[in-house]
Design a protein around this motif. Sequence first.
Motif, PDB file in Angstrom:
ATOM      1  N   VAL A 167       0.840  -1.199   0.000  1.00  0.00           N
ATOM      2  CA  VAL A 167       0.000   0.000   0.000  1.00  0.00           C
ATOM      3  C   VAL A 167       0.875   1.250   0.000  1.00  0.00           C
ATOM      4  O   VAL A 167       0.654   2.194  -0.775  1.00  0.00           O
ATOM      5  CB  VAL A 167      -0.939   0.015   1.225  1.00  0.00           C
ATOM      6  N   GLN A 168       1.884   1.252   0.834  1.00  0.00           N
ATOM      7  CA  GLN A 168       2.780   2.400   0.918  1.00  0.00           C
ATOM      8  C   GLN A 168       3.552   2.604  -0.385  1.00  0.00           C
ATOM      9  O   GLN A 168       3.803   3.743  -0.799  1.00  0.00           O
ATOM     10  CB  GLN A 168       3.750   2.221   2.086  1.00  0.00           C
ATOM     11  N   GLY A 169       3.923   1.499  -1.041  1.00  0.00           N
ATOM     12  CA  GLY A 169       4.643   1.608  -2.304  1.00  0.00           C
ATOM     13  C   GLY A 169       3.794   2.222  -3.395  1.00  0.00           C
ATOM     14  O   GLY A 169       4.268   3.086  -4.144  1.00  0.00           O
ATOM     15  N   VAL A 170       2.535   1.774  -3.491  1.00  0.00           N
ATOM     16  CA  VAL A 170       1.630   2.368  -4.474  1.00  0.00           C
ATOM     17  C   VAL A 170       1.422   3.846  -4.170  1.00  0.00           C
ATOM     18  O   VAL A 170       1.449   4.700  -5.060  1.00  0.00           O
ATOM     19  CB  VAL A 170       0.276   1.637  -4.499  1.00  0.00           C
ATOM     20  N   ALA A 171       1.223   4.154  -2.874  1.00  0.00           N
ATOM     21  CA  ALA A 171       0.968   5.537  -2.472  1.00  0.00           C
ATOM     22  C   ALA A 171       2.142   6.455  -2.779  1.00  0.00           C
ATOM     23  O   ALA A 171       1.960   7.638  -3.086  1.00  0.00           O
ATOM     24  CB  ALA A 171       0.636   5.592  -0.982  1.00  0.00           C
ATOM     25  N   ALA A 172       3.346   5.915  -2.707  1.00  0.00           N
ATOM     26  CA  ALA A 172       4.538   6.725  -2.954  1.00  0.00           C
ATOM     27  C   ALA A 172       4.950   6.729  -4.430  1.00  0.00           C
ATOM     28  O   ALA A 172       5.876   7.453  -4.802  1.00  0.00           O
ATOM     29  CB  ALA A 172       5.700   6.208  -2.107  1.00  0.00           C
ATOM     30  N   LEU A 199      -3.310   5.256   3.878  1.00  0.00           N
ATOM     31  CA  LEU A 199      -4.147   5.688   2.759  1.00  0.00           C
ATOM     32  C   LEU A 199      -4.146   7.207   2.581  1.00  0.00           C
ATOM     33  O   LEU A 199      -4.701   7.716   1.604  1.00  0.00           O
ATOM     34  CB  LEU A 199      -5.588   5.205   2.967  1.00  0.00           C
ATOM     35  N   ALA A 200      -3.534   7.914   3.508  1.00  0.00           N
ATOM     36  CA  ALA A 200      -3.557   9.381   3.487  1.00  0.00           C
ATOM     37  C   ALA A 200      -3.085   9.982   2.165  1.00  0.00           C
ATOM     38  O   ALA A 200      -3.684  10.955   1.678  1.00  0.00           O
ATOM     39  CB  ALA A 200      -2.744   9.931   4.651  1.00  0.00           C
ATOM     40  N   PRO A 201      -2.020   9.462   1.535  1.00  0.00           N
ATOM     41  CA  PRO A 201      -1.595  10.055   0.259  1.00  0.00           C
ATOM     42  C   PRO A 201      -2.657   9.987  -0.833  1.00  0.00           C
ATOM     43  O   PRO A 201      -2.714  10.866  -1.691  1.00  0.00           O
ATOM     44  CB  PRO A 201      -0.364   9.220  -0.114  1.00  0.00           C
ATOM     45  N   THR A 206      -3.158  15.251  -3.426  1.00  0.00           N
ATOM     46  CA  THR A 206      -1.958  15.935  -3.905  1.00  0.00           C
ATOM     47  C   THR A 206      -1.149  15.084  -4.867  1.00  0.00           C
ATOM     48  O   THR A 206      -0.246  15.593  -5.536  1.00  0.00           O
ATOM     49  CB  THR A 206      -1.068  16.334  -2.719  1.00  0.00           C
ATOM     50  N   ARG A 207      -1.432  13.787  -4.924  1.00  0.00           N
ATOM     51  CA  ARG A 207      -0.766  12.878  -5.848  1.00  0.00           C
ATOM     52  C   ARG A 207      -1.782  12.399  -6.892  1.00  0.00           C
ATOM     53  O   ARG A 207      -2.963  12.720  -6.814  1.00  0.00           O
ATOM     54  CB  ARG A 207      -0.160  11.690  -5.100  1.00  0.00           C
ATOM     55  N   LEU A 208      -1.330  11.649  -7.852  1.00  0.00           N
ATOM     56  CA  LEU A 208      -2.208  11.082  -8.874  1.00  0.00           C
ATOM     57  C   LEU A 208      -3.091  12.163  -9.490  1.00  0.00           C
ATOM     58  O   LEU A 208      -4.322  12.150  -9.333  1.00  0.00           O
ATOM     59  CB  LEU A 208      -3.055   9.953  -8.283  1.00  0.00           C
ATOM     60  N   PRO A 209      -2.517  13.086 -10.218  1.00  0.00           N
ATOM     61  CA  PRO A 209      -3.268  14.249 -10.710  1.00  0.00           C
ATOM     62  C   PRO A 209      -4.401  13.922 -11.664  1.00  0.00           C
ATOM     63  O   PRO A 209      -5.328  14.718 -11.806  1.00  0.00           O
ATOM     64  CB  PRO A 209      -2.190  15.088 -11.408  1.00  0.00           C
ATOM     65  N   ALA A 210      -4.335  12.752 -12.322  1.00  0.00           N
ATOM     66  CA  ALA A 210      -5.377  12.400 -13.294  1.00  0.00           C
ATOM     67  C   ALA A 210      -6.470  11.533 -12.707  1.00  0.00           C
ATOM     68  O   ALA A 210      -7.419  11.171 -13.405  1.00  0.00           O
ATOM     69  CB  ALA A 210      -4.740  11.685 -14.497  1.00  0.00           C
ATOM     70  N   LEU A 211      -6.373  11.203 -11.410  1.00  0.00           N
ATOM     71  CA  LEU A 211      -7.293  10.245 -10.800  1.00  0.00           C
ATOM     72  C   LEU A 211      -8.739  10.725 -10.866  1.00  0.00           C
ATOM     73  O   LEU A 211      -9.063  11.835 -10.451  1.00  0.00           O
ATOM     74  CB  LEU A 211      -6.905   9.999  -9.346  1.00  0.00           C
TER      75      LEU A 211
END
Length: 320
Positions: A167-172, A199-201, A206-211
């Motif tokens: 989970v942390q790897g995907v988030a980062a 799950l905070a990221p 602030t990440r994954l701009p196209a989500l």
Amino acid sequence: MTIGHHLRELDGLPAFDFVSSEAGRTELPEADAVAWRIAGSSYGDDVVWEEAFARFTEAVDITRVRALIVGAWSDPFEGGPDEVAAALLAARDRLPALRALFIGDMVMEECEISWITQGDVSEFLNAFPLLETFGVRGGTGLVFPAIRHEKLRSLTVETGGLPKRAVQGVAAGDFPALEHLDLWLGTSEYGGDSDIADLAPFLAGTRLPALRSLALRNSQLQDEIAAALAAAPVVARLETLDLSMGVLSDNGATALLGGQPLTHLKKLDLHYNYLSDALRERLREALEPAGVLLDVDADDADEGHLDHDGTVWRFVAVGE
């Protein structure tokens, strides 16, 4: 509930089983018209995956193949898809059109989802920089380090227990084109040891701009996730939110309803839940008039099991 059927499509293409024993005897579809499913025997006593793939490369013009589904490999209970990875990496220069890949499409008779052994799946993403859709099933031994992938639009990780580090790897990770993220978080009994902080990221926006589509589902944390999403910045730019298949109760749904507006969503998926009829009706009244496609069907969720001490045990949709 367990996984009872194989993928029926991948990236908009219908799944087609390549049966190596029939190659050359039956008419095959055009190479770019289907998602080809290549499978061996999970018990190692019949078809070996690498041999089936080798016959596939001889029977089909793989330079035109757009989607591949990797089924069972030998003994997935004990070992990950190392031979699968080696075969695909050896053939990558002959797969220039590949845009969709799914690793581990096994049903319960082949290997239960929480028994499927995976490995470092980033090697598939690194080997195919033009992939747009990637999926994996199975959390045992799953490694997903933080990587950058320019083209990936859809990422799905199906588990009965998604390890915290994955989970942390995907988030980062850095996925500038990612539009759809689907994580089956599972339960601690099967290795799902992440918490809401991991799950905070995803929630911060602030990440994954196209989500545009976020699924955090099949989770024992479903109420906590719903409560966090009530004020999560990412929600404002989503079109689809999926909190299905977990142990969502009236507490989580009430928090979600009491938070930021959800009427901009095209779809809110809460199917398989532990909601009361009254709460389901509140959701319908709040969202359906705004045009939100809402799924609050309880499906096969039971009422939970009452322990001798009064504890109520509830279960995610897909565990073992």
